[in-house]
Design a protein around this motif. Structure first.
Motif, mmCIF file in Angstrom:
data_model
loop_
_atom_site.group_PDB
_atom_site.id
_atom_site.type_symbol
_atom_site.label_atom_id
_atom_site.label_comp_id
_atom_site.label_asym_id
_atom_site.label_seq_id
_atom_site.Cartn_x
_atom_site.Cartn_y
_atom_site.Cartn_z
ATOM 1 N N GLU A 119 0.839 -1.200 0.000
ATOM 2 C CA GLU A 119 0.000 0.000 0.000
ATOM 3 C C GLU A 119 0.870 1.246 0.000
ATOM 4 O OE1 GLU A 119 -3.773 1.963 2.424
ATOM 5 O OE2 GLU A 119 -3.452 -0.208 2.374
ATOM 6 N N TYR A 159 -4.065 0.785 5.586
ATOM 7 C CA TYR A 159 -3.495 1.859 6.402
ATOM 8 C C TYR A 159 -4.571 2.879 6.747
ATOM 9 C CZ TYR A 159 -0.685 5.845 7.846
ATOM 10 O OH TYR A 159 -0.159 6.903 8.548
ATOM 11 N N ASP A 160 -4.640 3.246 8.019
ATOM 12 C CA ASP A 160 -5.544 4.287 8.500
ATOM 13 C C ASP A 160 -4.740 5.565 8.692
ATOM 14 O OD1 ASP A 160 -7.210 6.014 9.840
ATOM 15 O OD2 ASP A 160 -7.814 4.589 11.385
ATOM 16 N N PRO A 161 -4.871 6.552 7.779
ATOM 17 C CA PRO A 161 -4.067 7.768 7.886
ATOM 18 C C PRO A 161 -4.503 8.688 9.015
ATOM 19 C CG PRO A 161 -5.612 7.958 6.070
ATOM 20 C CD PRO A 161 -5.742 6.563 6.592
ATOM 21 N N VAL A 162 -5.735 8.514 9.492
ATOM 22 C CA VAL A 162 -6.231 9.362 10.579
ATOM 23 C C VAL A 162 -5.582 8.962 11.897
ATOM 24 C CG1 VAL A 162 -8.273 10.066 11.888
ATOM 25 C CG2 VAL A 162 -8.412 9.810 9.384
ATOM 26 N N ASN A 175 -11.017 -3.641 4.364
ATOM 27 C CA ASN A 175 -11.142 -2.423 3.570
ATOM 28 C C ASN A 175 -11.644 -1.284 4.451
ATOM 29 O OD1 ASN A 175 -11.448 -0.541 1.555
ATOM 30 N ND2 ASN A 175 -13.224 -1.516 0.622
ATOM 31 N N LEU A 176 -10.730 -0.403 4.836
ATOM 32 C CA LEU A 176 -11.079 0.730 5.695
ATOM 33 C C LEU A 176 -11.823 1.777 4.883
ATOM 34 C CD1 LEU A 176 -7.677 1.038 7.567
ATOM 35 C CD2 LEU A 176 -9.841 0.285 8.577
ATOM 36 N N LEU A 177 -13.004 2.157 5.347
ATOM 37 C CA LEU A 177 -13.807 3.156 4.649
ATOM 38 C C LEU A 177 -13.368 4.553 5.062
ATOM 39 C CD1 LEU A 177 -17.301 1.423 4.767
ATOM 40 C CD2 LEU A 177 -15.366 1.060 3.223
ATOM 41 N N GLN A 178 -13.719 5.528 4.248
ATOM 42 C CA GLN A 178 -13.204 6.880 4.451
ATOM 43 C C GLN A 178 -14.343 7.888 4.509
ATOM 44 O OE1 GLN A 178 -10.506 7.401 1.144
ATOM 45 N NE2 GLN A 178 -9.015 5.932 1.935
ATOM 46 N N GLY A 179 -13.974 9.152 4.715
ATOM 47 C CA GLY A 179 -14.946 10.243 4.734
ATOM 48 C C GLY A 179 -15.944 10.084 5.860
ATOM 49 N N ASP A 218 -17.721 7.682 6.489
ATOM 50 C CA ASP A 218 -17.696 6.302 6.989
ATOM 51 C C ASP A 218 -16.392 5.956 7.704
ATOM 52 O OD1 ASP A 218 -20.267 5.565 6.112
ATOM 53 O OD2 ASP A 218 -19.523 5.249 4.081
ATOM 54 N N GLN A 219 -15.588 6.962 8.026
ATOM 55 C CA GLN A 219 -14.361 6.736 8.780
ATOM 56 C C GLN A 219 -14.676 5.947 10.052
ATOM 57 O OE1 GLN A 219 -11.113 7.574 8.173
ATOM 58 N NE2 GLN A 219 -10.428 6.756 10.135
#
Length: 452
Positions: free
Chosen positions: A164, A267-270, A336-340, A342-343
């Motif tokens: 990734e 990867y979770d960037p938050v 699959n980590l969701l974003q926005g 759906d974080q």
């Protein structure tokens, strides 16, 4: 003279009867009743047979629209590990773009916003020959130019399955590390064979330097050999990994020594966390990426104070002797980590090995990640989908679509699109072994960069 006239009339009558009989074929269509301009049949050239329908070579498989009004009309990046192809198709299965890969897939090929792909491929001669073997990472341009190649393949260590791209431009990748039979016994292993525990490396593509790494070998516990330093009560330490979980509890893997078989990272960037799908443990491990390399080798430090120990884990509490939580996964792929908006949510494919039925889960991860011994640490199930015909014992995954539907990859079948109400609205089937499918909006920068 009369004889010749009679013969001539007989020949004409025979010819007319033959023409009439040919106008009434087995298909029941009387060509004599068809308007003249439609009944003309061109003469074949030479001895060529009658023209046959030509299949569209740009169609990648068979598509079934079960409810066309509810189908998301965007594109799919397909990773076919059987034919070693990575391509983009539309929902009619028309081929729109394909990358020419220099080596076999090993396994992920992921599209980046600039139109390049990050590909996990096999090296020319993989040394650790486990399913999902790799040894090579590449950036490949839209014109098939290999812009970066990183080889990490030896009898001691090899990249595999997944990689990734991080926000800082570095690449993280899964690695199998060889530990000899002697090292395994010294570490408390109950099997006297070479083993291949998991590791993660982070590479700077500008320098090819490994700038961060994590080794599961440094975060083990075992209750088999009390003469070893890592001996302990597994249930008391959910932050550590039971070295002997697989030989004690699961069917022995296809290749002796593959004791974990991680197959994906996210990867979770938050929160600066790395999620690892560990297939033979039927769970997901979460580790802290904020650590220094030294802290990642220890049990303290980093944003979560645990060093390289597990910050969180879920899917199979049996792995750490916990009876409080309910097991969800029976082999798993693609966290699959969701974003926005759906974080904090995650889609994952549970293969359902042993049940011959797979399930897709949408999970809500806890706001505060913690592991409490003998407590229910499992995430909340927000949504799930299964079907008696949905089963793949390997690979597979799920991604959200722009219209709210879910695109499911069934590895040895193809793709399903289902609504949140669990209605199947579209299916794709082809000969292949489909690692994953990624959906991209027609106007997404990744697609625009390809000028489709």
């Amino acid at each position: 003279m009369k004889f010749h006239s009679i013969l001539l009339w007989s020949l004409c009558l025979t010819l007319l009867l033959g023409i009439y009989s040919c106008s009434n074929d087995d298909d029941g269509q009387d060509l004599s009743a068809v308007p003249e301009e439609q009944s003309e049949i061109p003469e074949p050239e030479g001895n060529s047979p009658d023209p046959q329908p030509v299949e569209d070579e740009n169609l990648m498989g068979t598509v079934e629209y079960l409810n066309p009004d509810l189908v998301d009309d965007n594109y799919i990046l397909v990773n076919d590990a059987e034919s070693n192809r990575a391509y983009i198709m539309d929902k009619d299965s028309r081929l729109l773009h394909e990358w020419e890969l220099t080596n076999n897939i090993g396994n992920d090929v992921f599209l980046l916003p600039d139109g390049r792909v990050l590909a996990s491929l096999e090296s020319d001669d993989p040394k650790i020959k486990i399913g999902g073997k790799g040894g090579q990472l590449q950036f490949i341009g839209p014109d098939n130019t290999v812009e970066w190649k990183f080889l990490y393949s030896s009898e001691l260590a090899e990249t595999h399955h997944d990689a990734e791209l991080l926000p800082n431009g570095n690449v993280i990748a899964l690695v199998w590390e060889k530990r000899t039979a002697q090292e395994a016994l010294e570490g408390g292993s109950m099997v006297s064979t070479d083993i291949y525990p998991e590791a993660i490396i982070e590479i700077d593509p500008n320098t090819d330097e490994i700038v961060w790494e994590w080794h599961s070998w440094e975060h083990l516990i075992q209750d088999y050999d009390d003469s070893k330093s890592n001996f302990g009560v597994v249930g008391d330490h959910p932050e550590l990994i039971d070295l002997n979980y697989v030989p004690k509890n699961e069917d022995w893997p296809e290749l002796s020594g593959d004791i974990m078989h991680a197959n994906a990272i996210a990867y979770d960037p938050v929160k600066d966390l790395i999620f690892i799908s560990v297939n033979f443990f039927s769970e997901v491990w979460v580790i802290d990426h904020s650590t220094t390399p030294e802290e990642a080798s220890s049990h303290s430090g980093g944003a979560y104070g645990k060093g390289g120990d597990l910050v969180y884990r879920f899917g199979n509490p049996k792995t750490y002797h916990n009876t409080a939580g309910t097991r969800l996964f029976y082999n798993n792929h693609f966290p699959n980590l969701l974003q926005g908006a759906d974080q904090g949510k995650l889609l994952i494919f549970s293969n359902g090995v042993g049940f011959n039925q797979s399930t897709v889960y949408e999970l809500q991860l806890p706001d505060e990640l913690e592991l409490i011994p003998y407590a229910d640490n499992e995430p909340e199930v927000l949504w799930s989908f299964t079907d008696e015909k949905l089963y793949s014992g390997k690979v597979s995954g799920a991604v959200p679509l722009q219209n709210g539907n879910i695109l499911i990859t069934e590895g040895d079948y193809g793709f399903w699109e289902v609504t949140r109400e669990k209605e199947v609205v579209w299916k794709f089937n082809a000969s292949g072994f489909f690692w994953r499918g990624y959906s991209y909006d027609r106007e997404a920068p990744e697609i625009q960069a390809l000028e489709l």
